[in-house]
Scaffold this active site. Structure first.
Site, PDB file in Angstrom:
ATOM      1  N   HIS A  48      37.586 -83.828 -31.377  1.00  0.00           N
ATOM      2  CA  HIS A  48      37.456 -83.152 -29.591  1.00  0.00           C
ATOM      3  C   HIS A  48      38.810 -83.550 -29.651  1.00  0.00           C
ATOM      4  O   HIS A  48      39.185 -85.055 -29.480  1.00  0.00           O
ATOM      5  CB  HIS A  48      35.900 -83.124 -29.071  1.00  0.00           C
ATOM      6  CG  HIS A  48      35.939 -82.392 -27.817  1.00  0.00           C
ATOM      7  ND1 HIS A  48      37.159 -82.310 -26.681  1.00  0.00           N
ATOM      8  CD2 HIS A  48      35.823 -80.535 -27.680  1.00  0.00           C
ATOM      9  CE1 HIS A  48      36.673 -81.325 -25.681  1.00  0.00           C
ATOM     10  NE2 HIS A  48      35.878 -80.816 -26.245  1.00  0.00           N
ATOM     11  N   ASP A  73      31.908 -90.808 -29.746  1.00  0.00           N
ATOM     12  CA  ASP A  73      31.799 -89.357 -29.149  1.00  0.00           C
ATOM     13  C   ASP A  73      30.755 -88.966 -29.455  1.00  0.00           C
ATOM     14  O   ASP A  73      30.303 -88.233 -30.175  1.00  0.00           O
ATOM     15  CB  ASP A  73      33.198 -88.415 -29.314  1.00  0.00           C
ATOM     16  CG  ASP A  73      32.753 -87.390 -28.881  1.00  0.00           C
ATOM     17  OD1 ASP A  73      31.718 -86.585 -28.178  1.00  0.00           O
ATOM     18  OD2 ASP A  73      33.471 -86.112 -28.913  1.00  0.00           O
ATOM     19  N   GLN A  76      28.202 -84.513 -29.039  1.00  0.00           N
ATOM     20  CA  GLN A  76      27.545 -83.557 -29.376  1.00  0.00           C
ATOM     21  C   GLN A  76      26.242 -84.064 -31.114  1.00  0.00           C
ATOM     22  O   GLN A  76      25.237 -82.979 -31.278  1.00  0.00           O
ATOM     23  CB  GLN A  76      28.193 -82.831 -31.049  1.00  0.00           C
ATOM     24  CG  GLN A  76      29.304 -81.870 -30.125  1.00  0.00           C
ATOM     25  CD  GLN A  76      29.234 -80.626 -29.673  1.00  0.00           C
ATOM     26  OE1 GLN A  76      28.044 -80.406 -29.705  1.00  0.00           O
ATOM     27  NE2 GLN A  76      29.812 -80.422 -27.947  1.00  0.00           N
ATOM     28  N   LYS A 105      25.241 -81.264 -21.875  1.00  0.00           N
ATOM     29  CA  LYS A 105      24.932 -81.395 -22.728  1.00  0.00           C
ATOM     30  C   LYS A 105      23.433 -81.616 -23.347  1.00  0.00           C
ATOM     31  O   LYS A 105      23.280 -81.273 -25.221  1.00  0.00           O
ATOM     32  CB  LYS A 105      25.904 -81.724 -24.482  1.00  0.00           C
ATOM     33  CG  LYS A 105      27.087 -80.785 -24.050  1.00  0.00           C
ATOM     34  CD  LYS A 105      28.501 -81.258 -24.678  1.00  0.00           C
ATOM     35  CE  LYS A 105      30.191 -81.140 -24.825  1.00  0.00           C
ATOM     36  NZ  LYS A 105      29.226 -79.360 -24.581  1.00  0.00           N
ATOM     37  N   CYS A 136      38.830 -76.596 -28.696  1.00  0.00           N
ATOM     38  CA  CYS A 136      39.248 -77.589 -28.122  1.00  0.00           C
ATOM     39  C   CYS A 136      39.805 -78.852 -29.605  1.00  0.00           C
ATOM     40  O   CYS A 136      39.101 -79.947 -29.498  1.00  0.00           O
ATOM     41  CB  CYS A 136      38.557 -78.584 -27.277  1.00  0.00           C
ATOM     42  SG  CYS A 136      38.616 -77.794 -25.828  1.00  0.00           S
TER      43      CYS A 136
END
Length: 408
Positions: A122, A199, A202, A225, A365
């Site tokens: 991303h 990251d 997700q 999220k 993105c």
């Protein structure tokens, strides 16, 4: 007591609403998740009965709210298997990753050193490293995908050298659904003395994360999220690394002493939390993690894998549909990116919108990844545990309708 996932959908008020005169089918969970009533109620309670600043007042209400705020830090630490001194509250994953790039990277990177990232990142875990490389004279290198849609691990291993100082990568791709083997990659990176930045935006709401087991150096995620409020994120960092990082922002409550010419900062995490923090959002995050815990990972992962297999197999059966990413196995999160031949993803999403089906269309993105996939954009359906078989049925029906409408 474990909550029954079969009735969990009833806890999410938005899912009982309509969109374009149709029951809403919300399949944009990779962008943000809906909020259960207990999280909404907790936010209201804070504003009604606990709305004071933290870390400041000596009066009883201020001390009580400060205690609740810090209890969430402990809760997040337990959730990730970390220590509370390793948990920094931020505005979101983007802020967390930027802080590592701006504060930590300059302490370890010299000119001609290398930063290794992946083509599936991303922009939040790509652009900061571009800027760091430019400022510090380092080289930014990419790991590509293999033919199966996974990260090319052979290339990754070959790219790790004594010049590699940081490896930054996503735990789960927001486009492909690929679940990367973070533990193995961390082992390889540490052998050459590199630090690993993950990251986790997700991942954290979809699978258990144990930062001690992964042995990563930094891990970032966002509250919105994981069924919590917007405006709150988490940065996990190993204590020794946080200690060597200078603050990124400056202001109140992150200092021990300020004189006319000098400032003595508090130790981490306080030195990173300048000014009034998003107190309500932190407390709401705690309620969201309580809710996730009440469901249990077994139920969550079983339901999301069921939806992935059901939707993936039915999309693949539609002539003209192309799915992107690895095979639909347990190494694939509940994200499906696809295109319908002859139909722009935005047009496809517009037809689905008319039927009450909310998906994302665009480059997500992740423009370098789109270039690697040789497309300008994709449609993306992303699932959460509260989605059900009827949501999948509505998605498939709407895609077939779009195909007929455009005669694709």
């Amino acid at each position: 007591m474990v909550k029954d996932i079969a009735t969990a959908r009833n806890d999410f008020p938005l899912l009982a609403t309509t969109m374009n005169q149709a029951p809403i089918t919300y399949l944009d969970n990779a962008a943000t998740t809906q909020k259960p009533q207990p999280v909404i109620d907790r936010l209201i309670k804070y504003y009604q009965t606990e709305n004071v600043n933290v870390q400041r007042g000596v009066y009883a209400l201020a001390q009580a709210t400060t205690t609740k705020y810090e209890q969430v830090r402990q809760q997040v630490a337990d959730f990730l298997n970390a220590q509370p001194t390793e948990i920094v509250f931020t505005r979101g994953t983007t802020t967390s990753l930027n802080w590592v790039a701006q504060s930590f990277a300059p302490t370890v990177i010299q000119p001609d050193d290398e930063i290794l990232i992946t083509i599936m990142e991303h922009h939040s875990n790509l652009v900061p490293w571009q800027i760091v490389a430019q400022k510090l004279g380092a080289r930014l290198r990419y790991v590509e995908l293999d033919d199966a849609g996974h990260l090319d691990l052979k290339q990754l291993q070959a790219s790790l050298t004594s010049r590699t100082k940081i490896v930054a990568l996503t735990h789960v791709s927001n486009v492909l659904g690929t679940i990367n083997p973070i533990k193995q990659i961390t082992t390889w990176a540490h052998r050459v003395g590199a630090y690993v930045v993950v990251d986790g935006a997700q991942a954290v709401g979809h699978l258990p994360v144990d930062v001690q087991d992964l042995d990563c150096d930094f891990y970032a995620f966002s509250g919105h999220k994981v069924y919590g409020p917007t405006g709150i994120g988490v940065l996990y960092g190993k204590a020794a690394l946080l200690a060597q990082m200078p603050p990124v922002e400056y202001g109140g409550e992150m200092i021990n002493l300020v004189t006319r010419q000098t400032t003595d900062f508090k130790p981490a995490p306080a030195k990173f939390e300048a000014g009034t923090m998003p107190i309500a959002q932190v407390i709401g995050l705690g309620a969201a993690l309580d809710y996730l815990t009440s469901l249990g990972w077994s139920q969550i992962m079983t339901q999301e894998q069921h939806l992935l297999q059901l939707a993936g197999s039915q999309l693949q059966a539609i002539p003209g549909v192309t799915l992107y990413g690895p095979a639909l196995t347990t190494a694939h999160s509940a994200v499906l990116s696809f295109n319908l031949a002859g139909v722009h993803p935005h047009d496809l999403a517009t037809v689905l919108d008319s039927q009450g089906v909310a998906i994302r269309a665009g480059h997500h993105c992740a423009q370098p990844l789109m270039t690697a996939l040789q497309v300008s954009a994709t449609a993306r359906a992303s699932f959460a545990f509260y989605n059900n078989d009827q949501d999948v049925e509505r998605l498939i029906t709407a895609v077939k309708m779009a195909k007929e409408f455009f005669q694709a």
